[in-house]
Design a protein around this motif. Structure first.
Motif, mmCIF file in Angstrom:
data_model
loop_
_atom_site.group_PDB
_atom_site.id
_atom_site.type_symbol
_atom_site.label_atom_id
_atom_site.label_comp_id
_atom_site.label_asym_id
_atom_site.label_seq_id
_atom_site.Cartn_x
_atom_site.Cartn_y
_atom_site.Cartn_z
ATOM 1 N N ILE A 1 -2.085 -1.019 -1.085
ATOM 2 C CA ILE A 1 -2.636 -2.208 -1.994
ATOM 3 C C ILE A 1 -1.252 -2.653 -2.611
ATOM 4 O O ILE A 1 -1.388 -4.114 -2.819
ATOM 5 N N LEU A 2 -0.375 -1.776 -3.195
ATOM 6 C CA LEU A 2 0.853 -2.675 -3.916
ATOM 7 C C LEU A 2 1.739 -3.419 -2.952
ATOM 8 O O LEU A 2 1.898 -4.423 -3.406
ATOM 9 N N LEU A 3 1.930 -2.880 -1.643
ATOM 10 C CA LEU A 3 2.698 -3.519 -0.657
ATOM 11 C C LEU A 3 1.745 -4.834 -0.175
ATOM 12 O O LEU A 3 2.538 -6.010 -0.398
ATOM 13 N N ALA A 4 0.722 -4.896 -0.097
ATOM 14 C CA ALA A 4 -0.289 -6.165 0.000
ATOM 15 C C ALA A 4 -0.195 -7.098 -0.778
ATOM 16 O O ALA A 4 0.063 -8.365 -0.818
ATOM 17 N N ARG B 1 3.833 -19.736 6.017
ATOM 18 C CA ARG B 1 3.132 -20.978 6.751
ATOM 19 C C ARG B 1 2.013 -20.290 7.629
ATOM 20 O O ARG B 1 2.015 -18.986 7.661
ATOM 21 N N PRO B 2 0.907 -20.935 8.191
ATOM 22 C CA PRO B 2 0.066 -20.363 9.289
ATOM 23 C C PRO B 2 0.668 -19.376 10.087
ATOM 24 O O PRO B 2 1.749 -19.612 10.572
ATOM 25 N N ASN B 3 0.092 -18.262 10.534
ATOM 26 C CA ASN B 3 0.458 -17.467 11.527
ATOM 27 C C ASN B 3 1.573 -16.760 11.112
ATOM 28 O O ASN B 3 2.430 -16.327 12.074
ATOM 29 N N ASN B 4 1.873 -16.469 9.731
ATOM 30 C CA ASN B 4 3.118 -15.802 9.393
ATOM 31 C C ASN B 4 2.895 -14.345 9.492
ATOM 32 O O ASN B 4 1.769 -13.877 9.673
ATOM 33 N N GLN B 5 4.078 -13.656 9.539
ATOM 34 C CA GLN B 5 4.059 -12.118 9.875
ATOM 35 C C GLN B 5 4.458 -11.342 8.576
ATOM 36 O O GLN B 5 4.558 -10.166 8.471
ATOM 37 N N THR B 6 4.230 -12.054 7.261
ATOM 38 C CA THR B 6 4.826 -11.514 6.019
ATOM 39 C C THR B 6 4.015 -10.159 5.827
ATOM 40 O O THR B 6 4.702 -9.002 5.449
ATOM 41 N N LEU B 7 2.672 -10.307 5.679
ATOM 42 C CA LEU B 7 1.965 -9.330 5.282
ATOM 43 C C LEU B 7 1.981 -7.949 6.372
ATOM 44 O O LEU B 7 2.285 -6.881 5.830
ATOM 45 N N ALA B 8 2.102 -8.330 7.560
ATOM 46 C CA ALA B 8 2.160 -7.059 8.288
ATOM 47 C C ALA B 8 3.249 -6.542 8.490
ATOM 48 O O ALA B 8 3.424 -5.184 8.367
ATOM 49 N N LEU B 9 4.599 -7.230 8.387
ATOM 50 C CA LEU B 9 5.827 -6.752 8.442
ATOM 51 C C LEU B 9 6.068 -5.866 7.000
ATOM 52 O O LEU B 9 6.577 -5.044 6.925
ATOM 53 N N ILE B 10 5.705 -6.372 5.924
ATOM 54 C CA ILE B 10 5.745 -5.876 4.585
ATOM 55 C C ILE B 10 5.083 -4.584 4.451
ATOM 56 O O ILE B 10 5.548 -3.489 4.019
ATOM 57 N N LEU B 11 3.664 -4.449 5.054
ATOM 58 C CA LEU B 11 3.113 -3.379 5.108
ATOM 59 C C LEU B 11 3.974 -2.334 6.026
ATOM 60 O O LEU B 11 3.756 -1.265 5.448
ATOM 61 N N SER B 12 4.105 -2.506 7.195
ATOM 62 C CA SER B 12 4.549 -1.523 7.964
ATOM 63 C C SER B 12 6.192 -0.996 7.542
ATOM 64 O O SER B 12 6.256 0.288 7.553
ATOM 65 N N ILE B 13 6.726 -2.149 7.349
ATOM 66 C CA ILE B 13 8.076 -1.700 6.588
ATOM 67 C C ILE B 13 8.175 -0.909 5.508
ATOM 68 O O ILE B 13 8.997 0.080 5.334
ATOM 69 N N GLY B 14 7.565 -1.371 4.500
ATOM 70 C CA GLY B 14 7.361 -0.741 3.124
ATOM 71 C C GLY B 14 6.810 0.615 3.140
ATOM 72 O O GLY B 14 7.082 1.414 2.368
ATOM 73 N N LEU B 15 5.590 0.764 3.902
ATOM 74 C CA LEU B 15 5.195 2.128 4.001
ATOM 75 C C LEU B 15 6.029 3.052 4.568
ATOM 76 O O LEU B 15 6.278 4.060 3.982
ATOM 77 N N GLY B 16 6.699 2.751 5.731
ATOM 78 C CA GLY B 16 7.573 3.572 6.400
ATOM 79 C C GLY B 16 8.632 3.973 5.551
ATOM 80 O O GLY B 16 9.104 5.017 5.188
ATOM 81 N N THR B 17 9.212 3.120 4.769
ATOM 82 C CA THR B 17 10.176 3.068 3.805
ATOM 83 C C THR B 17 9.904 4.086 2.598
ATOM 84 O O THR B 17 10.629 5.081 2.227
ATOM 85 N N ALA B 18 8.544 3.958 1.944
ATOM 86 C CA ALA B 18 8.246 4.848 0.947
ATOM 87 C C ALA B 18 8.059 6.031 1.462
ATOM 88 O O ALA B 18 8.555 6.929 0.734
#
Length: 840
Positions: free
Chosen positions: A435-438, A469-486
């Motif tokens: 939730i925090l990453l999203a 912009r539409p079709n951005n990957q910001t949410l998916a990348l921040i979730l995957s990178i952030g959770l793995g980093t944490a």
């Protein structure tokens, strides 16, 4: 059937130009499934091998142990039923290696009889274990032989006797390699124990009596007849069954850690699956629109891509299961120093089938939410790509899938950690992190959309715009990178914190040597010897050993027999080492009640507050202590909070002055030696004059702890590798797939005249922003998790080094940037038309 054939053909044809992207989807679950299968196979084999080898680990059918010799009446009671018996007396003592002129604190084990009755003491040469008693020789642990360059035939001095070394001790039944590193054993014949001069009044000795019974004897039934007599005499018993249970409990934390590693790897894989399918479906929407124009229904289009995902999920599950089956053979090697058993590498069918089923379920559940969008794609998409099709505000199918996914993850967590409470806590922690990453991702997109300045250079504006912009990957990348980093950073922070706690011996003015087992008659002479070497007497305290015999008037036996009692049974079985004085010291602070430093008509004692809470006692409770046969009635009148991390003598129970002065006791002296040379000379003089006094060299202990922690760290890092590699694969896969989202935009920029450097800079701004924000958020989450663990679990001050978080953020950011720029090669190095033909 005809419909299935058509769906199969369409799925196969459509996949021909997308198999590279589908392989990224497959890779997201391979390592997670491999970790699951390898760890579950290892855990199952470990439990089975403990059951099969428990008798060899114990070495006997029954073991009776205590701090004094077994009474003759009790010995006769058991011996009449036993076929064989053996005895052992063990204690900590200094030994001297004349050849190397070296001294070391060891565990002396005086053995008599043909123990072990099952299994064997492994020595080099092999016959030494059977012959050393007849030869009046010693068996010396391999670590000591290496440390002092000793060879077979050399001598070792134990107390007043010099023993020839008959064998190099390789393995003792039931002892793991790590235990031998911390407390290296030296075996001598029990017949010569008294001649060493080490057994004196007040010596801390442990006696163990081993019994073997005729085959088929029901030991548990016999034990029920003897249990009352053994308990009343104050001895502990252990059977093969109790050894199985104790080993199972001992390795429960290891099992939980390994299960969580597999769970984390799978969670990262789930994030990768959802991210990959989300982008894959978004790219396939024009193809679905064409199919709809040609008469295919939304359901048929959905089934085409569902079939692709299921096939790739099944392939990933099979590959992951096969990899896990191969990797499980490495785990016994990684953990061999921590395990007292030889762990087999049997393939367990239910684990293999479970791994494959988990892989398919993960692929299905985490792919369904984006896949279900395919049903609502309108044919008008072929005419207008910006057309927004009509769809239900609430898609109940998607909601149902989310609920099923949550239930699956919760159930899987319960299976892995075997506790609903722990599973719920873990799920809440992961949910909060997601939730925090999203929220961070949405906040970043909102801020950039709202405040991105038009005065910024073009490449910065374009790079920032790619994030919202539409079709951005910001949410998916921040979730995957952030959770793995944490997850990974939490592991490193806690490891660094725990390592810093044990690095105490080198601190200036801190004690680095402890002398114990000093008898009353030796105290003044030992003090004079220390002063001759200019060593400060930092602390000197008397210690009296005792046991609890009653609580609030109820005997220990009655409390243990009462299943409703809140008094912890483990606290009733242990031996207490207490001291007495009239005041508190700087490592103690009041936690309740009133401290009375001098004895009154009622003896008021002080307990460590956390210990009293775990034991189940409080202020006002009456505790009866047995001091070598003499009972002392006391009342808990005070509670203390003791800082046990201090390098000094600290005690759970503290008596006031005027009660224990005449009780059998020994003394402990704490000092500091300036260097290793002085330490060696002082220890040699001490052993020669006072062979019964033992020394703990904290500098040597620190080196040993460092070696142990190195082994522990290697094991933890090896297991964390599954999560790290999965996280890197998810990171790489997410970044690689995001290339396809930006393909047409990059080609359009090239067509409009953008040069290679501009496109690289635009991509660099996008990936640098994502990597920096995701890793920074992940590190902040890791810092919060590490603080919670240090405060609530380890009860130590959380003081992370600044360099570690910064290095983590920099490494993850750099990795994200490099992968992103690497994936831009095909766009900037080839003509736009060729890129469009090959990639679309």
């Amino acid at each position: 059937m005809q419909l299935f054939v058509w769906l199969w053909r369409m799925a196969w044809r459509d996949s021909r130009r997308s198999r590279g992207k589908l392989l990224l989807f497959l890779s997201s679950i391979v390592l997670g499934i491999a970790a699951l299968v390898a760890i579950n196979s290892f855990n199952r084999n470990l439990r089975q091998d403990i059951d099969e080898q428990a008798k060899e680990l114990l070495g006997a059918d029954l073991v009776i142990s205590g701090s004094r010799p077994l009474p003759d009446s009790l010995m006769r009671l058991v011996a009449t039923e036993a076929a064989q018996q053996a005895s052992e007396c063990s204690f900590a003592s200094m030994v001297y290696f004349p050849k190397a002129k070296g001294i070391r604190l060891v565990q002396v084990r005086a053995l008599g009889g043909e123990f072990p009755f099952y299994g064997q003491i492994e020595t080099q040469p092999a016959a030494a274990a059977r012959r050393f008693q007849q030869q009046s020789a010693a068996l010396v642990d391999n670590t000591l032989m290496l440390q002092f360059a000793a060879s077979i035939g050399d001598t070792v001095t134990v107390g007043k006797l010099r023993f020839p070394i008959a064998g190099n001790l390789q393995q003792v039944p039931g002892q793991s390699g790590i235990v031998g590193t911390v407390a290296a054993p030296v075996y001598i014949p029990i017949a010569l124990l008294d001649s060493t001069g080490l057994v004196q009044k007040g010596s801390r000795l442990n006696y163990r009596y081993y019994f073997k019974f005729a085959e088929g004897t029901d030991v548990e039934s016999l034990l029920k007849k003897w249990e009352a007599s053994i308990d009343n005499a104050g001895f502990n018993v252990e059977t093969v069954e109790s050894r199985k249970q104790s080993l199972g409990r001992a390795f429960e934390n290891l099992n939980r850690f390994l299960n969580l590693v597999a769970f984390v790897a799978l969670l990262l894989g789930c994030v990768g699956v959802a991210s990959a399918v989300h982008v894959y479906v978004a790219e396939k929407i024009p193809s679905v629109a064409v199919l709809r124009c040609m008469g295919a229904t939304g359901r048929e289009a959905f089934l085409i891509y569902l079939l692709q995902i299921l096939l790739m999920g099944a392939a990933g599950a099979v590959i992951g299961t096969s990899l896990g089956a191969a990797l499980q053979s490495l785990l016994p090697v990684v953990f061999r120093n921590f395990l007292p058993v030889e762990v087999s590498t049997r393939l367990i069918p239910e684990v293999l089938w479970g791994g494959m089923a988990a892989g398919v379920l993960i692929a299905l559940l985490f792919a369904l939410p984006p896949l279900l969008r395919v049903r609502n794609v309108s044919p008008l998409r072929t005419l207008r790509s910006s057309y927004e099709e009509d769809s239900k505000k609430w898609d109940w199918a998607v909601i149902a899938v989310y609920l099923l996914t949550a239930l699956f993850v919760a159930g899987f967590a319960r299976l892995q950690v075997r506790s609903w409470v722990e599973a719920a806590m873990f799920m809440v922690g992961v949910a909060v992190a997601i939730i925090l990453l999203a929220a961070t991702a949405y906040l970043l997109m909102w801020l950039l959309r709202k405040f991105a300045s038009l005065s910024l250079p073009y490449v910065w504006r374009q790079g920032f715009a790619n994030l919202y912009r539409p079709n951005n990957q910001t949410l998916a990348l921040i979730l995957s990178i952030g959770l793995g980093t944490a997850l990974i950073a939490t592991l490193f922070f806690m490891q660094d914190l725990l390592l810093s706690q044990v690095q105490f011996a080198g601190r200036e003015n801190q004690p680095n040597m402890v002398l114990f087992d000093i008898q009353n008659s030796q105290r003044d002479d030992v003090n004079r010897l220390a002063k001759q070497f200019n060593l400060p007497l930092l602390q000197q305290v008397p210690i009296v050993t005792m046991r609890v015999s009653a609580v609030n008037g109820r005997s220990v036996q009655a409390i243990k027999a009462d299943s409703t009692s809140k008094i912890a049974s483990w606290a009733l079985d242990r031996e207490y080492r207490v001291t007495y004085r009239d005041s508190l010291i700087d490592s103690e602070r009041d936690a309740g009640g009133k401290w009375r430093g001098k004895a009154e008509d009622t003896v008021f004692v002080s307990f460590d507050a956390p210990y009293a809470n775990r034991m189940g006692v409080r202020i006002g409770d009456r505790i009866t202590f047995d001091v070598q046969g003499k009972r002392i009635e006391t009342v808990i009148g005070h509670l203390r909070k003791v800082d046990f991390s201090r390098v000094q003598t600290n005690f759970v129970v503290l008596f006031p002055a005027g009660v224990l002065e005449n009780a059998p006791q020994f003394h402990v002296l704490v000092t500091r030696v300036p260097d290793e040379k002085v330490s060696a000379r002082f220890q040699q003089a001490l052993v020669q004059q006072f062979p019964t006094v033992s020394v703990v060299d904290l500098g040597l202990i620190l080196k040993t702890v460092d070696e142990v922690l190195d082994q522990v760290s290697f094991a933890i890092r090896f297991m964390a590798m599954f999560s790290i590699l999965t996280g890197l694969l998810v990171l790489a896969g997410s970044v690689i797939i995001s290339r396809y989202q930006r393909m047409k935009e990059s080609v359009l920029l090239r067509t409009l005249g953008a040069v290679r450097r501009q496109i690289l800079q635009i991509n660099a701004v996008e990936y640098l922003s994502i990597g920096l924000i995701a890793s920074l958020t992940g590190v902040l989450l890791a810092l919060a998790a590490a603080w919670a663990l240090s405060y609530f679990s380890f009860e130590i001050i959380f003081a992370p080094k600044l360099l570690l978080p910064l290095a983590t953020v920099g490494s993850i950011t750099a990795l994200t940037l490099l992968i992103g720029l690497w994936n831009s090669r095909s766009v900037i190095n080839r003509p736009p038309l060729e890129v469009l033909r090959s990639e679309t």
